[in-house]
Structures are given as structure tokens and as C-alpha cells.
Design an enzyme around this catalytic site. Structure first.
Site, PDB file in Angstrom:
ATOM      1  N   GLU A 175      -9.612   3.138  14.285  1.00 29.49           N
ATOM      2  CA  GLU A 175      -9.210   3.812  12.844  1.00 29.49           C
ATOM      3  C   GLU A 175      -9.501   2.829  11.704  1.00 29.49           C
ATOM      4  O   GLU A 175      -9.232   1.703  11.815  1.00 29.49           O
ATOM      5  CB  GLU A 175      -8.190   4.534  12.661  1.00 29.49           C
ATOM      6  CG  GLU A 175      -6.864   3.964  13.149  1.00 29.49           C
ATOM      7  CD  GLU A 175      -6.423   2.652  12.390  1.00 29.49           C
ATOM      8  OE1 GLU A 175      -6.389   2.783  11.190  1.00 29.49           O
ATOM      9  OE2 GLU A 175      -6.062   1.620  13.108  1.00 29.49           O
ATOM     10  N   GLU A 318      -8.574  -0.558  14.064  1.00 34.83           N
ATOM     11  CA  GLU A 318      -9.829  -0.727  13.983  1.00 34.83           C
ATOM     12  C   GLU A 318     -10.453  -0.211  15.647  1.00 34.83           C
ATOM     13  O   GLU A 318     -11.501  -0.142  15.894  1.00 34.83           O
ATOM     14  CB  GLU A 318     -10.573  -2.067  13.695  1.00 34.83           C
ATOM     15  CG  GLU A 318     -10.555  -2.314  12.323  1.00 34.83           C
ATOM     16  CD  GLU A 318     -11.209  -3.491  11.836  1.00 34.83           C
ATOM     17  OE1 GLU A 318     -11.165  -3.982  10.765  1.00 34.83           O
ATOM     18  OE2 GLU A 318     -11.684  -4.362  12.994  1.00 34.83           O
TER      19      GLU A 318
END
Length: 349
Positions: A175, A318
Site C-alpha cells: 500500500e 509498500e
């Protein structure tokens, strides 16, 4: 809603017969019993997921969902919200941390704009699946409608289906979103019925009001919206985030396609809690990568019931932890395929 319902119906339990065959082979390898620890568990799980004694995970994709949050207006982060937009543009160039780590295992990383505030250029190499320009401010009302929450799940499912059709046989979740530890902690508090002061952390950088202000904002949002702990979609809609829904959808889509999915850190684990609240059988397809430094991460992993394989003091997000875990999964597959059994080398035990 139809895609979500169809996906849930496709999720089945693991292949118990193949898992037993895998367990027998693992136990017969030339080593003391259980001496390869979690590698053995992963290999057996992969056999149960794929229905193959010798699983293959040579096409890896990390799907990183990017979105912004209306609650940013409350000063819960010390970082400019524009970082979400700017950082997402770097994924196609291979510059973020997750991309660098993914080079080790040859994994592909794709970024998905599911709710960034502002438009991403069409030629940026980012998948445009935008539902809205960030969630609404959850201290003034629900973060999104139930329909938008379902759509976020279905975007994740669509991305998992897309990668499955391209041949992906191992997925990871990631994310990008300034302020997203705030909705993540709100979700965890609702699902875990826990004290916000114990699970609220600084995230990528807390605002001037500090942890106390962040806690007060989350508490206000929960009291106002009254999310139902027994309804994962309701919790997601009222105090969640679009990228959290997107990751949960990737997990459900992976399970429906019988593909293992590696969960990143804190926010991904919260997304996994949403996924299993919607369909508990999906959990069998999850592999937890690392124990995040975020204060709520331990409780999130305990609620999920899956122990992370790594403790690396990481909290980047991430999908970086998933990328780091991929070589370990490769090792489990290699153990299964290339390590000899006692019988194969003519040794008696």
C-alpha cells in the site's frame, strides 16, 4: 457486489490429501524431524494451496494499492498528503523500496491508483482504478459508502484475477497512502475491541498533536460511525480506506484462484483481517511476511492467527516485507523439489 459474491463462493479449503503427501515427503527428507522449521510448514501449505507435491512460484507479483484519506484534514500526519501522488509515480520507474527489494527475487511490482487525491498521468505506468479522490473524513461521517467499500474489494479482486491470467503464481500485497495507519488502527480497534492508546503509533510521521491527538481522532470516528465488528464491509466503509479494501480484495481474489498471497506489514495485516471477516476460508492462502514495528502489529497478527516469518524492525509498507519474504518461499519450494529423501540415497532410519 456480484463479483465479490462470486469470488467468495469460489474460495475452497486446502487440498488435504496433497498436504498429507507433502507432509510425508517432508518428514522423509534427509534431516532430523522438523529441523527446517517454518520452511516445512510453508512447503506443505503451498502443496495444499496448489494441489501439487512440487509447487512452483516462479512468477511473483506485488500489487501495491495507493489511496488518500479524508481524515488527513484532522492533522494526524506530519507529512504532506501530496506524497501519496508523488511516490506512486515512482513505482513504474522501479525506485521505491519495495521495487529495489523485489529485484532480489525477480518479482514484478505494480501500482494501482484506487483512490489518490488528484489525477495520475495516463502514461505514468500506474493502473487507474480510482473509485474516488480519497475517502471522506471519517470524523464527520463514514469514510465511504458501503457500495464504495464493496467496489474497493472488487478492484482488488479484479487485479488478482488479472495477474492470475498473466500467469502469476505468488502474490504479495502492498500500500501507499499518507495517513493510512489512522484508519488501520481504527479497524483494528473495532475488530479487536482493544485500547487505542496501546495500538496507536506514529506511522510515517505523526502530526503536531502527537499520539494523543491521533487517538482522539480515531476514537471520535468510531463513536460517530459505530461500525459493526461482525460486519467486515461495514467496518471498512465507516472507518477504513480504499487501499485497505483493495488489498483485502487481492487476498480474496488470490484465494479464489488458489494462489498463495504474502501479507506485508501492519496495514496489510489489517486488510487481511477484513478479508477473513468476509470469508474466513481465505486465511488458508495467507503467508505473513514480517512483524512490523507499528504498536498495533502484534495484536493484528494475533487476531489473524498467523505468525510472521521475519523480524526486521521494518515499517515501510509498500509491500516491502512481502518482497523480502519471497526468497524464503523460494527456499521452501527448492527444499521440496531438490532435497533427497532417506530412501532416495539408500539410507535407513
Amino acid at each position: 457486489m456480484r463479483l465479490l459474491e462470486e469470488t467468495i463462493q469460489r474460495i475452497e479449503g486446502l487440498d488435504e490429501v496433497m498436504m498429507e503427501k507433502a507432509r510425508e515427503r517432508v518428514d522423509s527428507l534427509i534431516k532430523p524431524p522438523k529441523s527446517l522449521g517454518r520452511l516445512e510448514d510453508i512447503a506443505i501449505q503451498l502443496s495444499g494451496i496448489t494441489g501439487k507435491l512440487y509447487p512452483v512460484v516462479d512468477q511473483k507479483t506485488i500489487i501495491t494499492m495507493a489511496a488518500d484519506h479524508g481524515v488527513y484534514e484532522e492533522g494526524i500526519s506530519g507529512n504532506p498528503q501530496e506524497i501519496t501522488w508523488a511516490q506512486t509515480l515512482l513505482f513504474a520507474k522501479g525506485l521505491p523500496g519495495v521495487c529495489a527489494i523485489s529485484r532480489v527475487s525477480g518479482a514484478k511490482v505494480i501500482a494501482v491508483d484506487i483512490g489518490i487525491k488528484g489525477d495520475i498521468p495516463e502514461d505514468a505506468g500506474v493502473f487507474n482504478r480510482k473509485i474516488k479522490h480519497g475517502t471522506d473524513n471519517m470524523v464527520k461521517g463514514p469514510a465511504m459508502t458501503r457500495e464504495e467499500a464493496v467496489k474497493s474489494l472488487e478492484v482488488g479482486i479484479e487485479m488478482a484475477n488479472q495477474e492470475a491470467k498473466k500467469g502469476a503464481n505468488l502474490l504479495g500485497t502492498g500500500e501507499m497512502g499518507i495517513g493510512n495507519t489512522t484508519p488501520s488502527t481504527a479497524i483494528l480497534s473495532v475488530l479487536g475491541n482493544c485500547d487505542l492508546l496501546e495500538i496507536t503509533g506514529r506511522g510515517a510521521g505523526v502530526g503536531e498533536g502527537g499520539i494523543e491527538h491521533k487517538v482522539a481522532v480515531i476514537r471520535k470516528a468510531i463513536e460517530l460511525n459505530k461500525p459493526k465488528p461482525t460486519d467486515g464491509i461495514d467496518v471498512l466503509a465507516k472507518v477504513g480506506g480504499l487501499e485497505i479494501g483493495g488489498m483485502a480484495g487481492v487476498m480474496l481474489g488470490a484465494a479464489a484462484n488458489r494462489i498463495p498471497v504474502v501479507i506485508d506489514g501492519y496495514i496489510s495485516t489489517v486488510a487481511a483481517l477484513i478479508a477473513i471477516a468476509i470469508e474466513p476460508k481465505a486465511k488458508d492462502y495467507f503467508i505473513a511476511s514480517h512483524a512490523s514495528l507499528e504498536p498495533g502489529a502484534r495484536l493484528a497478527n494475533e487476531l489473524l492467527g498467523i505468525e510472521p516469518m521475519l523480524t526486521m524492525d521494518m515499517c515501510l509498507g509498500e509491500g516491502s516485507g512481502a518482497a523480502l519474504a519471497f526468497p524464503i518461499i523460494d527456499a521452501a519450494v527448492s527444499m521440496m523439489a531438490y532435497m533427497a529423501t532417506f530412501a532416495e540415497v539408500g539410507m535407513e532410519i
